[in-house]
Enzyme design. Structure first.
Site, PDB file in Angstrom:
ATOM      1  N   ASP A 183       0.685  -1.336  -0.062  1.00  0.00           N
ATOM      2  CA  ASP A 183       0.110  -0.468   0.158  1.00  0.00           C
ATOM      3  C   ASP A 183       1.436   1.129  -0.368  1.00  0.00           C
ATOM      4  O   ASP A 183       1.923   1.486   0.467  1.00  0.00           O
ATOM      5  CB  ASP A 183      -0.836   0.419   1.066  1.00  0.00           C
ATOM      6  CG  ASP A 183      -1.684   1.071   1.550  1.00  0.00           C
ATOM      7  OD1 ASP A 183      -2.301   1.273   0.292  1.00  0.00           O
ATOM      8  OD2 ASP A 183      -2.373   1.928   2.341  1.00  0.00           O
ATOM      9  N   GLU A 199      -1.154  -0.890  -6.224  1.00  0.00           N
ATOM     10  CA  GLU A 199      -2.290  -0.452  -6.353  1.00  0.00           C
ATOM     11  C   GLU A 199      -1.830   0.105  -7.861  1.00  0.00           C
ATOM     12  O   GLU A 199      -0.879   1.031  -8.084  1.00  0.00           O
ATOM     13  CB  GLU A 199      -2.962  -0.140  -5.424  1.00  0.00           C
ATOM     14  CG  GLU A 199      -1.852   1.063  -4.957  1.00  0.00           C
ATOM     15  CD  GLU A 199      -2.655   1.703  -3.163  1.00  0.00           C
ATOM     16  OE1 GLU A 199      -3.481   2.152  -3.404  1.00  0.00           O
ATOM     17  OE2 GLU A 199      -1.814   2.150  -2.522  1.00  0.00           O
ATOM     18  N   CYS A 245     -13.007  -5.152   5.079  1.00  0.00           N
ATOM     19  CA  CYS A 245     -11.789  -6.228   6.775  1.00  0.00           C
ATOM     20  C   CYS A 245     -10.976  -7.088   5.164  1.00  0.00           C
ATOM     21  O   CYS A 245     -11.757  -8.262   4.926  1.00  0.00           O
ATOM     22  CB  CYS A 245     -13.130  -6.732   7.313  1.00  0.00           C
ATOM     23  SG  CYS A 245     -12.071  -8.356   8.603  1.00  0.00           S
ATOM     24  N   CYS A 268     -12.886 -11.089   7.653  1.00  0.00           N
ATOM     25  CA  CYS A 268     -14.059 -11.322   6.865  1.00  0.00           C
ATOM     26  C   CYS A 268     -14.286 -10.780   5.071  1.00  0.00           C
ATOM     27  O   CYS A 268     -15.537 -11.378   4.937  1.00  0.00           O
ATOM     28  CB  CYS A 268     -15.357 -11.129   8.019  1.00  0.00           C
ATOM     29  SG  CYS A 268     -15.726  -9.128   7.929  1.00  0.00           S
ATOM     30  N   CYS A 311     -13.000  -4.273  12.766  1.00  0.00           N
ATOM     31  CA  CYS A 311     -14.233  -4.140  11.854  1.00  0.00           C
ATOM     32  C   CYS A 311     -15.849  -4.797  12.483  1.00  0.00           C
ATOM     33  O   CYS A 311     -16.100  -6.012  13.959  1.00  0.00           O
ATOM     34  CB  CYS A 311     -14.434  -5.949  11.392  1.00  0.00           C
ATOM     35  SG  CYS A 311     -15.944  -6.973  10.202  1.00  0.00           S
ATOM     36  N   CYS A 371     -16.413  -9.267  11.748  1.00  0.00           N
ATOM     37  CA  CYS A 371     -15.716 -10.134  12.094  1.00  0.00           C
ATOM     38  C   CYS A 371     -15.290  -9.685  13.853  1.00  0.00           C
ATOM     39  O   CYS A 371     -14.720  -9.743  14.507  1.00  0.00           O
ATOM     40  CB  CYS A 371     -14.884 -10.981  11.583  1.00  0.00           C
ATOM     41  SG  CYS A 371     -13.241  -9.676  11.713  1.00  0.00           S
ATOM     42  N   ASP A 394      -3.740   0.576   6.323  1.00  0.00           N
ATOM     43  CA  ASP A 394      -2.644   0.615   5.781  1.00  0.00           C
ATOM     44  C   ASP A 394      -2.468  -0.869   5.674  1.00  0.00           C
ATOM     45  O   ASP A 394      -2.050  -1.473   4.660  1.00  0.00           O
ATOM     46  CB  ASP A 394      -1.763   1.155   6.458  1.00  0.00           C
ATOM     47  CG  ASP A 394      -1.934   2.710   6.276  1.00  0.00           C
ATOM     48  OD1 ASP A 394      -2.690   3.649   5.352  1.00  0.00           O
ATOM     49  OD2 ASP A 394      -0.871   3.544   6.621  1.00  0.00           O
TER      50      ASP A 394
HETATM   51 ZN   LIG Z   1     -13.920  -8.906   9.419  1.00  0.00          ZN
END
Ligand SMILES: [Zn+2]
Length: 397
Positions: A187, A293, A345, A348, A371, A374, A381
């Site tokens: 990133d 990216e 996330c 999950c 999150c 979860c 980052d």
């Molecule tokens: Zn999650």
């Protein structure tokens, strides 16, 4: 030192195309003359010694006197054809190879080519798409990968589709790096230049304070001297002096400040470049697959800070360096669309919609989050770089 062979497409201009044809002709002529000489020598005296390529090169001088137009040719290509002829004879002399006697070359031969060799810097890589060749000058080319190192020889030919091609032999210190079996997502950030999916951060390069201080002082001097010069020019005009100063070049003190500012800036840029070179080499050595990216989307982020400008420049260069180093060292670079990589996330794979209502600055200030689905505790980052890695790896299958 390793030798690498490149094949590339040449786009010679009209004068260069003519010169290439002249070279084909000269090379063919020398081959035929030398071959004829060897045959005649043997006919006249069965015990006459065969003349190797060194001897043939010595005869080139006389040949050039007799046929002055041979001077139009790239001289290294004429020596090279002597070596080719010598090789052909050596193969013929070798009973194991069962090669036939060397043949005369005709204009009608399917492949016309010539080879130029490196002698005293006569061949130079200028940039990504240009090299300098003897007699041709600056030639435009396109290659699948970055041409880097020292060119030892270039063979130019016209293929069956009438395209100009070159086989280039390059000597370089670089070799493919060993495979490590490791993959990484990266990133790109403002505070940290890079954040890797395995949690490593590298701070953005800043020039040392002493240099920055000097730069600030000289930038101030430059703008002050600029104003003074402008004033002086206005006064000259107003006072109708005999020879009014009208050009900033007539103000040596302003010019001096301008040069100093440029020099300091160049110094800082070079330091940054150097650091990026070291960082990218380290990454390419350590990982087999690197995912970054796409920068276009990143640039849309609005922030008019100097820090941002520096980050932009560094990101662009980082990706460029990774691109060619991966190609060069036998590693893989994947560029992915960064959309939502910061908001999903990694644990999950659910998007955090709590972020939808944040303002730009609130969103940028969010360094960590939990999150809502979860309850994983995430570093913004590192989570993003893990998502980037997953996106990249998905494209491999
Ligand atoms: Zn999650």
């Amino acid at each position: 030192m390793v030798l690498k062979a490149f094949k590339l497409r040449l786009y010679p201009n009209k004068a260069q195309r003519n010169q290439i044809l002249v070279n084909f002709g000269c090379v063919r002529f020398v081959w035929n003359q030398m071959l004829n000489m060897q045959i005649e020598r043997h006919k006249n005296n069965k015990d006459a010694k065969y003349q190797n390529h060194f001897a043939m090169n010595n005869m080139l001088k006389a040949l050039k006197l007799e046929f002055p137009w041979l001077k139009q040719a790239d001289s290294t290509s004429l020596q090279n054809i002597n070596r080719d002829l010598d090789d052909a004879f050596q193969r013929f002399f070798n009973p194991k190879l069962k090669n036939g006697f060397p043949k005369f070359k005709s204009k009608k031969n399917a492949t016309q080519s010539y080879t130029t060799k490196l002698v005293n810097n006569n061949i130079q890589i200028i940039d990504k798409h240009h090299f300098k060749l003897p007699k041709l000058g600056l030639v435009y080319f396109r290659a699948g990968r970055l041409l880097q190192g020292k060119i030892k020889s270039v063979t130019i030919r016209i293929n069956s589709q009438n395209q100009y091609e070159a086989s280039v032999l390059v000597e370089s210190e670089n070799q493919a790096f060993n495979k490590t079996g490791k993959v990484v997502g990266i990133d790109l950030g403002l505070k940290d230049l890079i954040i890797t999916s395995d949690g490593h951060k590298e701070t953005i390069f800043k020039a040392d304070e002493e240099i920055n201080r000097k730069l600030k002082i000289w930038e101030r001097k430059k703008s002050r001297r600029y104003e003074l010069a402008k004033q002086a020019m206005a006064f000259d005009k107003h006072d109708k002096v005999l020879v009014p100063r009208t050009d900033l070049k007539q103000f040596p003190r302003y010019q001096q400040a301008k040069r100093t500012v440029a020099k300091l800036k160049r110094y800082i840029v070079n330091q940054r470049k150097d650091k990026l070179h070291k960082l990218t080499t380290k990454l390419v050595k350590k990982y087999d697959v690197i995912v970054v990216e796409n920068l276009n989307a990143k640039n849309m982020m609005q922030n008019h800070h100097l820090a941002k400008a520096i980050a932009n420049a560094s990101w662009g260069m980082l990706v460029t360096l990774l691109e060619y180093k991966c190609a060069w060292y036998g590693k893989t670079l994947i560029i992915v669309d960064p959309e939502n990589t910061s908001r999903i996330c990694f644990e999950c794979k659910q998007k955090n919609h709590e972020f939808d209502n944040l303002s730009q600055s609130e969103w940028l200030a969010t360094r960590e989050w939990i999150c809502p689905n979860c309850y994983a505790h995430l570093d913004r980052d590192i989570n993003a770089s893990k998502n980037i890695l997953a996106k990249g790896l998905a494209t491999l299958n």
